[in-house]
Design an enzyme around this catalytic site. Structure first.
Site, PDB file in Angstrom:
ATOM      1  N   ASP A  30       0.867  -1.180   0.000  1.00  0.00           N
ATOM      2  CA  ASP A  30       0.000   0.000   0.000  1.00  0.00           C
ATOM      3  C   ASP A  30       0.899   1.224   0.000  1.00  0.00           C
ATOM      4  OD1 ASP A  30      -3.268   0.222   0.846  1.00  0.00           O
ATOM      5  OD2 ASP A  30      -2.093   2.077   0.926  1.00  0.00           O
ATOM      6  N   LYS A  35      -0.790   2.562   7.225  1.00  0.00           N
ATOM      7  CA  LYS A  35      -1.571   1.321   7.116  1.00  0.00           C
ATOM      8  C   LYS A  35      -0.642   0.109   7.083  1.00  0.00           C
ATOM      9  CE  LYS A  35      -5.594   1.857   4.947  1.00  0.00           C
ATOM     10  NZ  LYS A  35      -6.558   2.071   3.859  1.00  0.00           N
ATOM     11  N   ALA A 256     -37.300  -2.356   4.265  1.00  0.00           N
ATOM     12  CA  ALA A 256     -37.459  -0.917   4.019  1.00  0.00           C
ATOM     13  C   ALA A 256     -36.798  -0.131   5.144  1.00  0.00           C
ATOM     14  CB  ALA A 256     -38.941  -0.584   3.941  1.00  0.00           C
ATOM     15  N   CYS A 264     -19.484   1.349  -1.776  1.00  0.00           N
ATOM     16  CA  CYS A 264     -19.691   0.575  -3.003  1.00  0.00           C
ATOM     17  C   CYS A 264     -20.986   0.925  -3.741  1.00  0.00           C
ATOM     18  CB  CYS A 264     -19.642  -0.916  -2.702  1.00  0.00           C
ATOM     19  SG  CYS A 264     -17.983  -1.465  -2.231  1.00  0.00           S
ATOM     20  N   LYS A 267     -21.674   4.636  -5.331  1.00  0.00           N
ATOM     21  CA  LYS A 267     -20.753   5.059  -6.405  1.00  0.00           C
ATOM     22  C   LYS A 267     -20.773   4.056  -7.563  1.00  0.00           C
ATOM     23  CE  LYS A 267     -16.741   2.463  -5.305  1.00  0.00           C
ATOM     24  NZ  LYS A 267     -16.147   1.470  -6.155  1.00  0.00           N
TER      25      LYS A 267
HETATM   26  N1  LIG Z   1     -15.148  -2.512   0.609  1.00  0.00           N
HETATM   27  C1  LIG Z   1     -15.888  -3.468   0.056  1.00  0.00           C
HETATM   28  O1  LIG Z   1     -16.788  -4.051   0.701  1.00  0.00           O
HETATM   29  C2  LIG Z   1     -15.669  -3.893  -1.378  1.00  0.00           C
HETATM   30  C3  LIG Z   1     -16.296  -5.054  -1.852  1.00  0.00           C
HETATM   31  C4  LIG Z   1     -16.110  -5.429  -3.183  1.00  0.00           C
HETATM   32  C5  LIG Z   1     -15.372  -4.631  -4.022  1.00  0.00           C
HETATM   33  N2  LIG Z   1     -14.782  -3.480  -3.537  1.00  0.00           N
HETATM   34  C6  LIG Z   1     -14.001  -2.672  -4.455  1.00  0.00           C
HETATM   35  O2  LIG Z   1     -12.649  -2.834  -4.077  1.00  0.00           O
HETATM   36  C7  LIG Z   1     -11.902  -1.641  -4.350  1.00  0.00           C
HETATM   37  C8  LIG Z   1     -11.225  -1.189  -3.086  1.00  0.00           C
HETATM   38  O3  LIG Z   1     -12.221  -0.853  -2.141  1.00  0.00           O
HETATM   39  P1  LIG Z   1     -11.892  -0.676  -0.594  1.00  0.00           P
HETATM   40  O4  LIG Z   1     -13.190  -0.559   0.105  1.00  0.00           O
HETATM   41  O5  LIG Z   1     -10.930  -1.720  -0.150  1.00  0.00           O
HETATM   42  O6  LIG Z   1     -11.149   0.755  -0.605  1.00  0.00           O
HETATM   43  P2  LIG Z   1     -10.145   1.353   0.456  1.00  0.00           P
HETATM   44  O7  LIG Z   1     -10.147   2.812   0.230  1.00  0.00           O
HETATM   45  O8  LIG Z   1     -10.447   0.796   1.808  1.00  0.00           O
HETATM   46  O9  LIG Z   1      -8.722   0.740   0.038  1.00  0.00           O
HETATM   47  C9  LIG Z   1      -7.997   1.141  -1.070  1.00  0.00           C
HETATM   48  C10 LIG Z   1      -6.519   1.073  -0.686  1.00  0.00           C
HETATM   49  O10 LIG Z   1      -5.724   1.256  -1.859  1.00  0.00           O
HETATM   50  C11 LIG Z   1      -4.587   2.000  -1.503  1.00  0.00           C
HETATM   51  N3  LIG Z   1      -3.989   2.571  -2.700  1.00  0.00           N
HETATM   52  C12 LIG Z   1      -4.483   3.548  -3.500  1.00  0.00           C
HETATM   53  N4  LIG Z   1      -3.659   3.757  -4.533  1.00  0.00           N
HETATM   54  C13 LIG Z   1      -2.622   2.889  -4.404  1.00  0.00           C
HETATM   55  C14 LIG Z   1      -1.486   2.609  -5.172  1.00  0.00           C
HETATM   56  N5  LIG Z   1      -1.219   3.271  -6.293  1.00  0.00           N
HETATM   57  N6  LIG Z   1      -0.634   1.647  -4.742  1.00  0.00           N
HETATM   58  C15 LIG Z   1      -0.893   0.973  -3.603  1.00  0.00           C
HETATM   59  N7  LIG Z   1      -1.968   1.186  -2.844  1.00  0.00           N
HETATM   60  C16 LIG Z   1      -2.828   2.139  -3.237  1.00  0.00           C
HETATM   61  C17 LIG Z   1      -5.118   3.010  -0.497  1.00  0.00           C
HETATM   62  O11 LIG Z   1      -4.091   3.587   0.292  1.00  0.00           O
HETATM   63  C18 LIG Z   1      -6.090   2.143   0.292  1.00  0.00           C
HETATM   64  O12 LIG Z   1      -5.454   1.545   1.412  1.00  0.00           O
HETATM   65  C19 LIG Z   1     -12.933  -0.653  -4.918  1.00  0.00           C
HETATM   66  O13 LIG Z   1     -12.919  -0.738  -6.313  1.00  0.00           O
HETATM   67  C20 LIG Z   1     -14.239  -1.173  -4.377  1.00  0.00           C
HETATM   68  O14 LIG Z   1     -15.334  -0.779  -5.168  1.00  0.00           O
HETATM   69  C21 LIG Z   1     -14.915  -3.111  -2.238  1.00  0.00           C
END
Ligand SMILES: NC(=O)c1ccc[n+]([C@@H]2O[C@H](COP(=O)([O-])OP(=O)(O)OC[C@H]3O[C@@H](n4cnc5c(N)ncnc54)[C@H](O)[C@@H]3O)[C@@H](O)[C@H]2O)c1
Length: 443
Positions: A30, A35, A256, A264, A267
């Site tokens: 990350d 983190k 409801a 998620c 957006k």
């Molecule tokens: N949270 C959920 O329940 C969930 C479920 C399914 C899918 N997703 C999808 O997963 C993706 C991530 O969601 P999330 O909730 O984990 O987001 P999040 O913001 O918790 O985590 C994203 C992480 O990526 C890191 N990051 C950003 N740019 C980076 C880079 N260039 N190199 C390394 N690390 C980098 C950030 O520092 C952060 O820790 C999204 O596309 C989301 O739609 C999320």
């Protein structure tokens, strides 16, 4: 196998520990050094049931480690999972893909041997093809740095369970080699009999946005029915039970209330519609903007119902909001409906106190204007109105008679229709529910 997980947020941290649990050697990357420090020290950077235990086990086994260095990740992995965020672009409904592009740009120049890069982030259809070309162009190994897409369906609060025992695995691939590698990665999950759907890149990307759109539509459908029930004196819960018995409809996701939020669904449906418009087929998904509007209207309906309960004025009244996270069993406050309602009511002049079992620290740092209170009793002290907005179990276990002794006036709006309304009414509470008549308070 040697696996890297790029982006260790809600999705990536869980994926990394679960891949280590499955027996792989895993390096999490990350760009957020705080983190990475927390994860390396065995501290989960967010609340997710079961995660701290598996994180500890992974670190102790020596199979799980973390870094901020893309070159180290490139040298380490045969398979690289992309799990970075794809938030909504500021000022637009479209997805912001800058983090994905940055992740590929940081990794690719260090890829000197054949490998598989697997996107897990939720993306607009067509993103994988663009990233595949970028990867082949920037990687010294060229097209032998292959790209696949493997959308993730985990639910916060059940993320560990959903990753180790998903209800299906979907992979978008351009050849047999990528599929074979992914079958090997997921061998322990496949051994459980998990359905495996192998398809092209575009279909894999679409499966995720279609699934989230369907779920969002189901929630807004029942909330639209709740509005009709409120206008007619009908009961939306009975209606949901009755239509839910039809197996073609199903009862789940038909509760409801205040509607959906989080990082998620909101957006994802907006980005899906925006992408369809770019493709010239926007009208096919116009219904998603109605789904969004119905969802957001539940927040203003809740504020209106709260105002009504207080006799038409918020100014000078004390309102307690129970729950600030977008759902229970998570500390995630991204686009939280309850927090949105709390802020709208505070903006109308009420003194708003908020409580949450896990989300207070996040709420406090994002919204210092809200009074965040650690104990439910202190949060409720002297309240003119309670709003139950995130359905944590702790709130269902409250004793209405005892809570009545804490507040100034026993008024309750259950924005999730989740509390035992007859019991609260019997303890003297004046109630308001969404989409159904409330029992009268015992005098
Ligand atoms: N949270 C959920 O329940 C969930 C479920 C399914 C899918 N997703 C999808 O997963 C993706 C991530 O969601 P999330 O909730 O984990 O987001 P999040 O913001 O918790 O985590 C994203 C992480 O990526 C890191 N990051 C950003 N740019 C980076 C880079 N260039 N190199 C390394 N690390 C980098 C950030 O520092 C952060 O820790 C999204 O596309 C989301 O739609 C999320």
């Amino acid at each position: 196998m040697r696996i890297t997980v790029i982006g260790t947020g809600y999705l990536g941290a869980v994926h990394a520990v679960c891949m280590a649990q499955a027996g792989h050697e895993v390096l999490g990357l990350d760009m957020d050094a705080a983190k990475i420090d927390a994860l390396s020290a065995g501290r989960a950077p967010f609340f997710e049931p079961g995660l701290p235990e598996l994180l500890g086990e992974g670190l102790d086994s020596g199979r799980l480690s973390f870094t901020t260095d893309p070159a180290e990740a490139a040298a380490f992995g045969e398979v690289h999972f992309l799990c970075v965020g794809t938030p909504q672009q500021p000022g637009s409904n479209a997805a912001d893909l800058r983090y994905l592009h940055a992740a590929v740009e940081a990794l690719a120049p260090h890829l000197h041997r054949p490998c598989l890069v697997v996107g897990k982030s939720t993306v607009p259809v067509g993103t994988a093809a663009v990233l595949a070309a970028k990867l082949a162009e920037l990687a010294p190994v060229g097209a032998e740095a292959e790209l696949a897409w493997n959308p993730e369906f985990l639910r916060e609060g059940f993320a560990v369970e959903d990753t180790l025992r998903p209800d299906r695995l979907v992979v978008g691939v351009t050849g047999e080699h990528a599929e074979a590698v992914l079958r090997e990665v997921y061998a322990p999950v496949l051994a459980l009999g998990t359905p495996w759907i192998s398809t092209d890149l575009a279909t894999a990307e679409l499966v995720k946005t279609a699934a989230n759109s369907f779920l969002a539509t189901k929630i807004s459908f029942i909330n639209a029915m709740a509005e009709i029930c409120d206008a007619t004196g009908a009961n939306v819960t009975t209606l949901a039970d009755a239509i839910g018995h039809d197996a073609r409809i199903g009862r789940r996701f038909l509760d409801a209330g205040l509607g959906f939020g989080g990082g998620c669904l909101p957006k994802d449906i907006r980005a899906f519609h925006a992408r369809a418009q770019e493709l010239g087929v926007g009208s096919a998904l116009d219904f998603l903007s109605h789904v969004d509007t119905i969802n957001l209207r539940q927040r203003t309906r809740t504020v209106e119902a709260a105002r009504e309960l207080l006799g038409g004025e918020f100014a000078g009244r004390r309102v307690t909001v129970l729950g600030v996270t977008f759902k229970p069993d998570s500390d995630d406050i991204r686009d939280s409906p309850s927090l949105h309602v709390a802020r709208m009511i505070a903006a109308e002049g009420a003194e708003v106190r908020v409580h949450d079992p896990e989300g207070l620290a996040n709420a406090k740092s994002a919204h210092p204007e809200l009074e965040c209170v650690e104990s439910v009793e202190d949060a409720c002290a002297g309240a003119d109105l309670l709003l139950h907005l995130t359905p944590w179990r702790q709130y269902r276990e409250l004793d209405p008679a005892e809570v009545a002794t804490w507040v100034r006036a026993p008024r309750l709006l259950d924005g999730r229709n989740a509390l035992d309304a007859p019991r609260w009414a019997a303890a003297g509470w004046t109630l308001r529910l969404l989409g159904k008549p409330a029992p009268a308070p015992a005098s």
